[in-house]
Structures are given as C-alpha cells and as structure tokens.
Design a protein around this motif. Structure first.
Motif, mmCIF file in Angstrom:
data_model
loop_
_atom_site.group_PDB
_atom_site.id
_atom_site.type_symbol
_atom_site.label_atom_id
_atom_site.label_comp_id
_atom_site.label_asym_id
_atom_site.label_seq_id
_atom_site.Cartn_x
_atom_site.Cartn_y
_atom_site.Cartn_z
ATOM 1 N N UNK A 1 0.799 -1.219 0.000
ATOM 2 C CA UNK A 1 0.000 0.000 0.000
ATOM 3 C C UNK A 1 0.832 1.269 0.000
ATOM 4 N N UNK A 2 0.124 2.383 0.178
ATOM 5 C CA UNK A 2 0.742 3.708 0.067
ATOM 6 C C UNK A 2 1.136 4.300 1.417
ATOM 7 N N UNK A 3 0.998 3.534 2.491
ATOM 8 C CA UNK A 3 1.447 3.986 3.797
ATOM 9 C C UNK A 3 0.536 5.028 4.439
ATOM 10 N N UNK A 4 0.993 5.588 5.538
ATOM 11 C CA UNK A 4 0.207 6.595 6.260
ATOM 12 C C UNK A 4 1.155 7.489 7.050
ATOM 13 N N UNK A 5 0.623 8.544 7.610
ATOM 14 C CA UNK A 5 1.441 9.458 8.382
ATOM 15 C C UNK A 5 2.360 10.286 7.492
ATOM 16 N N UNK A 6 3.409 10.815 8.068
ATOM 17 C CA UNK A 6 4.314 11.713 7.339
ATOM 18 C C UNK A 6 5.771 11.428 7.686
ATOM 19 N N UNK A 7 6.606 11.489 6.682
ATOM 20 C CA UNK A 7 8.049 11.321 6.864
ATOM 21 C C UNK A 7 8.755 12.223 5.864
ATOM 22 N N UNK A 8 9.712 13.004 6.343
ATOM 23 C CA UNK A 8 10.470 13.893 5.468
ATOM 24 C C UNK A 8 11.796 13.227 5.110
ATOM 25 N N UNK A 9 11.979 12.991 3.834
ATOM 26 C CA UNK A 9 13.177 12.321 3.336
ATOM 27 C C UNK A 9 14.052 13.346 2.610
ATOM 28 N N UNK A 10 15.288 13.469 3.059
ATOM 29 C CA UNK A 10 16.220 14.416 2.441
ATOM 30 C C UNK A 10 17.140 13.662 1.490
ATOM 31 N N UNK A 11 17.121 14.051 0.230
ATOM 32 C CA UNK A 11 18.019 13.487 -0.780
ATOM 33 C C UNK A 11 19.178 14.463 -0.954
ATOM 34 N N UNK A 12 20.373 14.005 -0.660
ATOM 35 C CA UNK A 12 21.546 14.869 -0.738
ATOM 36 C C UNK A 12 22.150 14.822 -2.141
ATOM 37 N N UNK B 1 22.739 8.077 -4.541
ATOM 38 C CA UNK B 1 22.293 7.064 -5.489
ATOM 39 C C UNK B 1 20.957 6.492 -5.012
ATOM 40 N N UNK B 2 20.362 5.626 -5.828
ATOM 41 C CA UNK B 2 19.103 4.989 -5.433
ATOM 42 C C UNK B 2 19.300 4.186 -4.153
ATOM 43 N N UNK B 3 20.486 3.587 -4.006
ATOM 44 C CA UNK B 3 20.789 2.821 -2.794
ATOM 45 C C UNK B 3 20.855 3.733 -1.569
ATOM 46 N N UNK B 4 21.460 4.908 -1.740
ATOM 47 C CA UNK B 4 21.543 5.871 -0.634
ATOM 48 C C UNK B 4 20.145 6.339 -0.227
ATOM 49 N N UNK C 1 17.347 4.759 -0.697
ATOM 50 C CA UNK C 1 16.644 3.633 -0.068
ATOM 51 C C UNK C 1 17.067 3.473 1.384
ATOM 52 N N UNK C 2 18.358 3.630 1.656
ATOM 53 C CA UNK C 2 18.852 3.500 3.027
ATOM 54 C C UNK C 2 18.237 4.572 3.932
ATOM 55 N N UNK C 3 18.109 5.794 3.403
ATOM 56 C CA UNK C 3 17.483 6.875 4.170
ATOM 57 C C UNK C 3 16.025 6.543 4.456
ATOM 58 N N UNK C 4 15.339 5.990 3.466
ATOM 59 C CA UNK C 4 13.929 5.632 3.642
ATOM 60 C C UNK C 4 13.754 4.531 4.689
ATOM 61 N N UNK C 5 14.645 3.548 4.657
ATOM 62 C CA UNK C 5 14.568 2.461 5.641
ATOM 63 C C UNK C 5 14.774 3.003 7.047
ATOM 64 N N UNK C 6 15.728 3.922 7.204
ATOM 65 C CA UNK C 6 16.028 4.479 8.526
ATOM 66 C C UNK C 6 14.851 5.251 9.105
ATOM 67 N N UNK C 7 13.955 5.728 8.223
ATOM 68 C CA UNK C 7 12.789 6.488 8.685
ATOM 69 C C UNK C 7 11.497 5.685 8.573
ATOM 70 N N UNK C 8 11.652 4.368 8.348
ATOM 71 C CA UNK C 8 10.505 3.452 8.266
ATOM 72 C C UNK C 8 9.535 3.828 7.156
ATOM 73 N N UNK C 9 10.062 4.409 6.084
ATOM 74 C CA UNK C 9 9.221 4.691 4.912
ATOM 75 C C UNK C 9 9.025 3.407 4.127
ATOM 76 N N UNK C 10 10.110 2.628 3.961
ATOM 77 C CA UNK C 10 10.042 1.333 3.296
ATOM 78 C C UNK C 10 10.625 0.275 4.227
ATOM 79 N N UNK C 11 10.311 -0.980 3.933
ATOM 80 C CA UNK C 11 10.737 -2.070 4.826
ATOM 81 C C UNK C 11 12.158 -2.535 4.533
ATOM 82 N N UNK C 12 12.575 -2.473 3.263
ATOM 83 C CA UNK C 12 13.922 -2.927 2.909
ATOM 84 C C UNK C 12 14.447 -2.119 1.731
ATOM 85 N N UNK C 13 15.769 -1.999 1.656
ATOM 86 C CA UNK C 13 16.383 -1.285 0.541
ATOM 87 C C UNK C 13 16.086 -1.987 -0.779
#
Length: 227
Positions: free
Chosen positions: A54-65, A69-72, A74-86
């Motif tokens: 699904x599309x999730x819920x709540x709010x999370x601010x993800x900073x792309x520096x 890369x896509x891997x970087x 993904x790692x940021x998203x995992x650390x903020x519980x946006x996605x479950x795995x890279x």
C-alpha cells in the motif's frame, strides 16, 4: 565345519549391523544436503523481498543529498521506516528509468510504504517541499532579507550574516563588497532545507547572468564609466 559356518555367519551379521547404519547415515546426509541446496535455489527464485503493502500513512520527510544514489535514498527511507527494505525500493527503481533523475531536496512521503509506492511518490513533483519568494523591484537589501526570511522560514539574523560574507556571495569586484543593488528582482524557488548563503548566492548569481547577457561591463567601459 559346522562351527566354522556358524562363525562366518556371525561375522556377516556383525558387519551388517555396522554397515547398514553407516549407509543409512550417508543417505540421510545426502538427502539433507539436497534439500538444503534445493531450498536455497527455490528461495533465490521464488523468495519474497521484505516489503510493506500500500501507500502507507502518516508523514516522513526524506532528504536526498547531492550525489545520492538509489541505494543511498533507499537507506534513508529504511532508517525512517518509509520502506521495509532497501531491496524493495531498488527492485522498483530498476523498472523505472526516472529513478536515475531524482533531484536533491526534501520530500514529503509516508510511513510504511511499499517500495513501488515510495518510488512513485518521490518522483511526483508535488512531494518535493519548496519555498517560493518573489523579490520585487526597488527593495533595499534590508527589506529583501526580511521578505526572504518570512517566505523561507530562515532566521533573519542568518540572512544578515550571509549578506556580509562578500566572498560567499560571489559579488563582482565592482560591487566593492556591498550587496545593495545586486539582489536581482525575480521569483525564486528554493528547497525546504536551503541555507541563507545559498539563497543569496543564487539571487546574486541571477544578477550576474543578466549583467553578462546585457554586456553591462563592456558597455560601461565603452562609456568610460563604472559598471
């Protein structure tokens, strides 16, 4: 002769009692190894990647520096519980060439999104948090800094300090260290986590571009006046 036959039969029975368990052990070990290898093969072919649905819920601010890369990302998203795995995000990114063009900035996403949903949202321009400010003609430096502070949520003191850093602003030599008149009037869009220095440098940079396009320096020299 009879005793010899009985003794031979006893020796055969003893060998069978030793050999049969050994054969059984070898067969079991072989079957176990085959099952392990087969299980790994099946897992590699049919195993699932840890992923939310699904599309999730709540709010999370993800900073792309810059340079991420896509891997970087993904790692940021995992650390903020946006996605479950890279891997969940990486798998989705492989299927969409636009993933290579994700721009640096701050993005408003949700918690516990599927990898595919997170990719689609971060590719949506509306997810990127931006500040917009229009600098009208005729404003003094002080008034311009106050306006930028109100629109960008930057502290006025930080903007004032940045305006005094002539080297950081990259003012032209003929400015003589004073930004007055070099904050070009225009509409500017900035990322949510922009710094005071980068905002003012961009505005001064706009002036320099317009000045170059209109040959201000050369025209001034031709008229024997200062730019």
């Amino acid at each position: 002769s009879e005793r010899r036959r009985e003794e031979a039969q006893r020796r055969k029975r003893r060998r069978r009692r030793v050999v049969l368990p050994l054969i059984t052990l070898v067969v079991v070990a072989a079957l176990g190894a085959a099952a392990l290898i087969g299980g790994r093969s099946l897992t590699s072919r049919f195993g699932t990647t840890p992923d939310y649905t699904g599309s999730g819920s709540g709010e999370a601010l993800v900073v792309v520096k810059p340079g991420d890369t896509a891997t970087d990302i993904a790692a940021t998203m995992v650390s903020q519980d946006v996605i479950k795995s890279e891997k969940a995000f990486a798998n989705a990114a492989k299927q969409d060439a636009r993933a290579l063009g994700i721009q640096p900035g701050t993005y408003k996403l949700h918690k516990q999104m599927s990898g595919a949903a997170a990719l689609q949202l971060i590719l949506d321009p509306s997810a990127r948090l931006l500040s917009r400010v229009t600098v009208p003609e005729g404003l003094s430096v002080a008034a311009t800094l106050k306006l930028i502070s109100e629109k960008s949520k930057l502290k006025l003191a930080d903007l004032q300090a940045a305006a005094k850093d002539v080297k950081a602003l990259e003012l032209p030599s003929y400015a003589k260290g004073k930004p007055e008149g070099f904050l070009f009037p225009d509409t500017y869009t900035f990322d949510a986590n922009v710094t005071a220095e980068s905002i003012l440098r961009k505005i001064v940079g706009n002036f320099l571009k317009v000045a170059q396009d209109n040959n201000i320096v050369q025209t001034a020299q031709d008229k024997q006046i200062s730019p």
